[in-house]
Every structure is written in C-alpha cells, then in structure tokens.
Scaffold this motif. Sequence first.
Motif, short mmCIF file in Angstrom:
data_model
loop_
_atom_site.label_atom_id
_atom_site.label_comp_id
_atom_site.label_asym_id
_atom_site.label_seq_id
_atom_site.Cartn_x
_atom_site.Cartn_y
_atom_site.Cartn_z
N PRO A 189 0.81 -1.24 0.00
CA PRO A 189 0.00 0.00 0.00
C PRO A 189 0.84 1.28 0.00
N TYR A 190 1.63 1.48 -1.06
CA TYR A 190 2.40 2.71 -1.16
C TYR A 190 1.45 3.88 -1.39
N ALA A 191 1.77 5.03 -0.81
CA ALA A 191 0.95 6.23 -1.00
C ALA A 191 1.22 6.89 -2.35
N VAL A 192 2.38 6.58 -2.93
CA VAL A 192 2.76 7.12 -4.24
C VAL A 192 3.24 5.95 -5.11
N VAL A 193 3.39 6.21 -6.40
CA VAL A 193 3.85 5.17 -7.31
C VAL A 193 5.34 4.91 -7.09
N MET A 194 5.68 3.66 -6.82
CA MET A 194 7.07 3.25 -6.72
C MET A 194 7.45 2.53 -8.01
N GLU A 195 8.68 2.73 -8.45
CA GLU A 195 9.12 2.17 -9.73
C GLU A 195 10.41 1.36 -9.54
N PRO A 196 10.28 0.17 -8.94
CA PRO A 196 11.47 -0.63 -8.67
C PRO A 196 12.23 -1.04 -9.93
N HIS A 197 11.53 -1.09 -11.08
CA HIS A 197 12.23 -1.43 -12.33
C HIS A 197 13.27 -0.37 -12.68
N LEU A 198 13.00 0.89 -12.30
CA LEU A 198 13.99 1.97 -12.55
C LEU A 198 15.18 1.83 -11.60
N VAL A 199 14.92 1.32 -10.39
CA VAL A 199 16.01 1.07 -9.45
C VAL A 199 16.93 -0.01 -10.00
#
Length: 205
Positions: A189-199
Amino acid sequence: MSKRASSKYKIDRRMGENIWGRPKSPVNRREYGPGQHGQRRKGKLSDFGVQLKAKQKLKGYYGDISEKQFRATYDEAARRKGDTPENLIGLLESRLDAIVYRAKFVPTIFAARQFVNHGHVKVNGVRVNIGSYRCKAGDVIEVKDKSKQLAIVLEAVSLAERDVPDYVEADHSKMKATFIRVPTLADVPYAVVMEPHLVIEFYSR
C-alpha cells in the motif's frame, strides 16, 4: 536510530511527493524542495536522474536505508530467481522494521527502526533488535509485554490514515502480528507510485 529521522520531512520535499501519505507532510503545503534554492524551476531529468530519483524514493520510504544496505538488498534480489523488481520489493517488505510499521505497532517507519533497535520486539518468541532482520512467511512478530502500553504504540494503533495490508495479520489486543506471505509490488500500500524497475536499471548501468 536512523541518522535521517530528524529530517524525514525533507525526503518528502526533496522527492516532491508525500511518499508516506501523512497528513502533516510539508508537501501538502509546499511542493518545492527544501533549502534556499528549492523554489527554482526544475529542468527535465535525464534517464539517469529519473532512475536516481526512483532509487532515492524507494530507499527513503524504508527509513532512508544506507546505500551499502540498499545495494546489498538489490544484489540479493538480482541473485534470486524470478522478477528482480518484485524480488526487491519482497525483500524490503520482509524487513522486521517494515513489518512492525505495516502492523501499525508504531506510527512511522523511522519509529519502527528505533522501536526494534531498543529491544521492544520479539520474533517467534525471541527478542530481535536488528531492523533489517529478514522475516519469513509464518513468522510471528510481537511487542514485548513491558512495551505494550508505551504512548507511541497506543498512538499508532489508533491511527486512521493507514490500514494493515492483507499480507500481515495483526491482533492489536495482543500486540502480535503474523507475516502471512511475502507480498508483490501490487500488494504493497504505497501512498505514491514506486518504480522498482527503474532502481534495477540504475544499478544495472
């Protein structure tokens, strides 16, 4: 305790997003970055800049983990079979401090790390004081009896701004939680979009 605990709101402002979804976040009032140059117009980020920001946002979300520890988590995610971005999220959510936060035993991820470090938490009946301790599905996490009436615990349980996700089963009457399963990115339940593929792209350069 995290070195950056006193500056956690700066992380929100540096990212320009309320990454924990807190009502008190300064981003709700000031969407520009911290410091005297924070209001300058930002130029378009390069691909590297986009990847770096994604890494800083994810690293900051989990209490501004040290670069050495975060890199080690990435290396473990890359070593495992399966989708590396999903592995990364699964490893981060398996941290003891993250589960203590998800179970709503404390109000913030920074407080979770301090709470664990100060010896208030047991895993399967054994005291563990390492926030990065990796829990397994089925592990039972509980607050020590002497710590159950601490003000920070009582405050967290009453917080209405977030719910306990379905991969953690929490019993607040006993201050005990079970880590049901390792979640996928879609479960968290992240409050914003997380982009682990960019990490992953950042570290794969």
